[in-house]
Scaffold this motif. Structure first.
Motif, PDB file in Angstrom:
ATOM      1  N   ALA A  77       1.690  -2.852   2.948  1.00 16.57           N
ATOM      2  CA  ALA A  77       2.965  -3.347   2.448  1.00 16.57           C
ATOM      3  C   ALA A  77       2.995  -4.876   2.541  1.00 16.57           C
ATOM      4  O   ALA A  77       2.569  -5.442   3.539  1.00 16.57           O
ATOM      5  N   PRO A  78       3.537  -5.530   1.486  1.00 22.21           N
ATOM      6  CA  PRO A  78       3.829  -4.949   0.177  1.00 22.21           C
ATOM      7  C   PRO A  78       2.547  -4.529  -0.536  1.00 22.21           C
ATOM      8  O   PRO A  78       1.484  -5.106  -0.300  1.00 22.21           O
ATOM      9  N   GLY A  79       2.693  -3.539  -1.412  1.00 24.74           N
ATOM     10  CA  GLY A  79       1.513  -2.976  -2.045  1.00 24.74           C
ATOM     11  C   GLY A  79       0.891  -3.844  -3.114  1.00 24.74           C
ATOM     12  O   GLY A  79      -0.287  -3.709  -3.404  1.00 24.74           O
ATOM     13  N   ALA A  80       1.682  -4.739  -3.722  1.00 23.68           N
ATOM     14  CA  ALA A  80       1.139  -5.603  -4.773  1.00 23.68           C
ATOM     15  C   ALA A  80       0.139  -6.577  -4.176  1.00 23.68           C
ATOM     16  O   ALA A  80       0.131  -6.846  -2.981  1.00 23.68           O
ATOM     17  N   ALA A  81      -0.723  -7.110  -5.028  1.00 24.73           N
ATOM     18  CA  ALA A  81      -1.716  -8.085  -4.559  1.00 24.73           C
ATOM     19  C   ALA A  81      -1.005  -9.271  -3.926  1.00 24.73           C
ATOM     20  O   ALA A  81      -0.049  -9.807  -4.490  1.00 24.73           O
ATOM     21  N   PRO A  82      -1.422  -9.680  -2.725  1.00 23.74           N
ATOM     22  CA  PRO A  82      -0.711 -10.758  -2.026  1.00 23.74           C
ATOM     23  C   PRO A  82      -0.889 -12.098  -2.730  1.00 23.74           C
ATOM     24  O   PRO A  82      -1.954 -12.428  -3.215  1.00 23.74           O
ATOM     25  N   VAL A 194      11.487  -6.295  -3.860  1.00 22.84           N
ATOM     26  CA  VAL A 194      10.781  -5.045  -4.115  1.00 22.84           C
ATOM     27  C   VAL A 194      11.828  -3.931  -4.214  1.00 22.84           C
ATOM     28  O   VAL A 194      12.467  -3.597  -3.209  1.00 22.84           O
ATOM     29  N   PRO A 195      12.041  -3.351  -5.383  1.00 24.21           N
ATOM     30  CA  PRO A 195      13.087  -2.342  -5.553  1.00 24.21           C
ATOM     31  C   PRO A 195      12.679  -1.014  -4.943  1.00 24.21           C
ATOM     32  O   PRO A 195      11.502  -0.812  -4.591  1.00 24.21           O
ATOM     33  N   PRO A 196      13.634  -0.071  -4.798  1.00 25.10           N
ATOM     34  CA  PRO A 196      13.279   1.250  -4.256  1.00 25.10           C
ATOM     35  C   PRO A 196      12.178   1.945  -5.038  1.00 25.10           C
ATOM     36  O   PRO A 196      11.344   2.636  -4.458  1.00 25.10           O
ATOM     37  N   LYS A 199       5.604  -0.089  -7.233  1.00 24.71           N
ATOM     38  CA  LYS A 199       4.199   0.250  -7.056  1.00 24.71           C
ATOM     39  C   LYS A 199       3.803   0.026  -5.604  1.00 24.71           C
ATOM     40  O   LYS A 199       3.983  -1.058  -5.061  1.00 24.71           O
ATOM     41  N   ALA A 200       3.268   1.065  -4.973  1.00 27.47           N
ATOM     42  CA  ALA A 200       2.900   1.005  -3.569  1.00 27.47           C
ATOM     43  C   ALA A 200       1.505   1.601  -3.395  1.00 27.47           C
ATOM     44  O   ALA A 200       0.878   2.032  -4.363  1.00 27.47           O
ATOM     45  N   MET A 201       1.028   1.629  -2.149  1.00 25.72           N
ATOM     46  CA  MET A 201      -0.313   2.112  -1.862  1.00 25.72           C
ATOM     47  C   MET A 201      -0.243   3.297  -0.901  1.00 25.72           C
ATOM     48  O   MET A 201       0.553   3.309   0.033  1.00 25.72           O
ATOM     49  N   ARG A 202      -1.117   4.278  -1.127  1.00 28.16           N
ATOM     50  CA  ARG A 202      -1.207   5.434  -0.251  1.00 28.16           C
ATOM     51  C   ARG A 202      -2.659   5.906  -0.191  1.00 28.16           C
ATOM     52  O   ARG A 202      -3.490   5.522  -1.019  1.00 28.16           O
ATOM     53  N   ILE A 203      -2.954   6.757   0.795  1.00 33.22           N
ATOM     54  CA  ILE A 203      -4.294   7.311   0.923  1.00 33.22           C
ATOM     55  C   ILE A 203      -4.471   8.426  -0.107  1.00 33.22           C
ATOM     56  O   ILE A 203      -3.673   9.366  -0.165  1.00 33.22           O
ATOM     57  N   GLU A 296      -2.968   3.317  -5.896  1.00 35.88           N
ATOM     58  CA  GLU A 296      -1.626   2.871  -6.226  1.00 35.88           C
ATOM     59  C   GLU A 296      -0.811   4.055  -6.718  1.00 35.88           C
ATOM     60  O   GLU A 296      -1.314   4.918  -7.424  1.00 35.88           O
ATOM     61  N   TYR A 297       0.456   4.111  -6.320  1.00 34.76           N
ATOM     62  CA  TYR A 297       1.350   5.163  -6.799  1.00 34.76           C
ATOM     63  C   TYR A 297       2.754   4.578  -6.929  1.00 34.76           C
ATOM     64  O   TYR A 297       3.019   3.454  -6.496  1.00 34.76           O
TER      65      TYR A 297
END
Length: 304
Positions: A77-82, A194-196, A199-203, A296-297
């Motif tokens: 977090a945040p999932g977007a590229a820093p 970052v809205p509810p 785009k985020a990251m998960r396994i 990404e999801y």
């Protein structure tokens, strides 16, 4: 649903035009530019609020803890590229983690570039018109460099000898912690809320290797498919201070049994894991190795 729609509309509008409005920034005065940082703040409340919203802004990546619970459900977090010149703002519902007594909010921060805008945060919660808890970042926060660094190239170094157990709870030691430094007069930065729904990251999957090449102090593990994420290596029989490299991760061993070497805030893409250790290191020191593929999801939960 109406509140959710309004929030998304506001996030899009502000993210496009806003500058650094009214955020109270803190930074760790003893941390270098590449150092990851631990922040923590202890406070008490008379009664547990039915809900509490914590809004956190950072120029880097972070993990958020409330009384030791990881409130950051996404793996990165945040999932977007820093981007070190863009501030990302996220809001979490954390009321379920609070208690009617002593509480600790803690953040593990990883830099994404040269910035003294490490952390800005507000926490509020209550019922009706009265707040039972109201907190923001200031000089009462404590901080110290974590046991890890992040390079501008996206690699990490972790020294497990200097990890502090319970650093993010009320039972953690306070020796070596210093007051956070309040940052004033900094140049404004673009802000992205970052809205509810974002785009985020998960396994995605965890894979085992199919075969290996034993080169002595270097062992190459091959996986059936390419992955973009982490390699997690479980080690046994390592000496304190022994140093390994794993696909761009540098890991300094503590000598604990079954210690694990794994990235936290960065990723690497490969179809193999190249594990190199000191003289005497062998594949017998590796009790388990996993390729953790991160994808990404679309995150759709407002409460995280």
């Amino acid at each position: 649903m109406r509140r959710l729609a309004l929030y998304i509309m506001a996030a899009c509008a502000i993210g496009a035009t806003a500058q650094d409005w009214g955020l109270r920034w803190i930074a760790c005065p003893t941390a270098g530019e590449a150092d990851q940082v631990w922040f923590r703040r202890t406070f008490t409340i008379d009664g547990r609020p039915p809900s509490a919203r914590l809004t956190i802004a950072s120029a880097g990546r972070f993990e958020l803890y409330v009384n030791g619970y990881n409130a950051t459900t996404d793996v990165i977090a945040p999932g977007a590229a820093p981007q070190c010149d863009t501030i990302r703002v996220m809001t979490f519902e954390v009321g379920r983690f609070l208690r009617a007594d002593t509480n600790v909010v803690a953040v593990w921060y990883s830099p994404a570039g040269r910035s003294r805008k490490q952390l800005a945060m507000t926490l509020s919660g209550g019922s009706g018109d009265s707040d039972r808890v109201a907190l923001s970042t200031d000089g009462q926060w404590l901080c110290r460099p974590a046991n890890a660094t992040t390079t501008p190239e996206g690699d990490e170094t972790i020294d497990d000898r200097h990890y502090i157990d319970y650093w993010n709870t009320d039972g953690g030691p306070t020796v070596g912690w210093v007051p956070a430094e309040e940052q004033e007069g900094l140049a404004p930065s673009p802000i992205a809320l970052v809205p509810p729904i974002h785009k985020a990251m998960r396994i995605r999957r965890i894979s085992r290797y199919t075969f290996l090449d034993d080169l002595g102090s270097t062992v190459v593990y091959h996986f059936a498919r390419r992955f973009d994420g982490w390699v997690r290596v479980t080690l046994r029989g390592m000496g304190r201070g022994d140093t390994l490299t794993v696909n761009g991760l540098t890991y300094v061993c503590s000598g604990r049994s079954d210690e694990q070497a794994c990235r936290r805030f960065t990723t690497s893409a490969s179809s193999m894991a190249v594990v190199s250790g000191p003289e005497g290191f062998s594949r017998d020191n590796v009790t388990d190795i996993e390729a953790i593929d991160i994808e990404e999801y679309t995150h759709t939960s407002y409460l995280y």
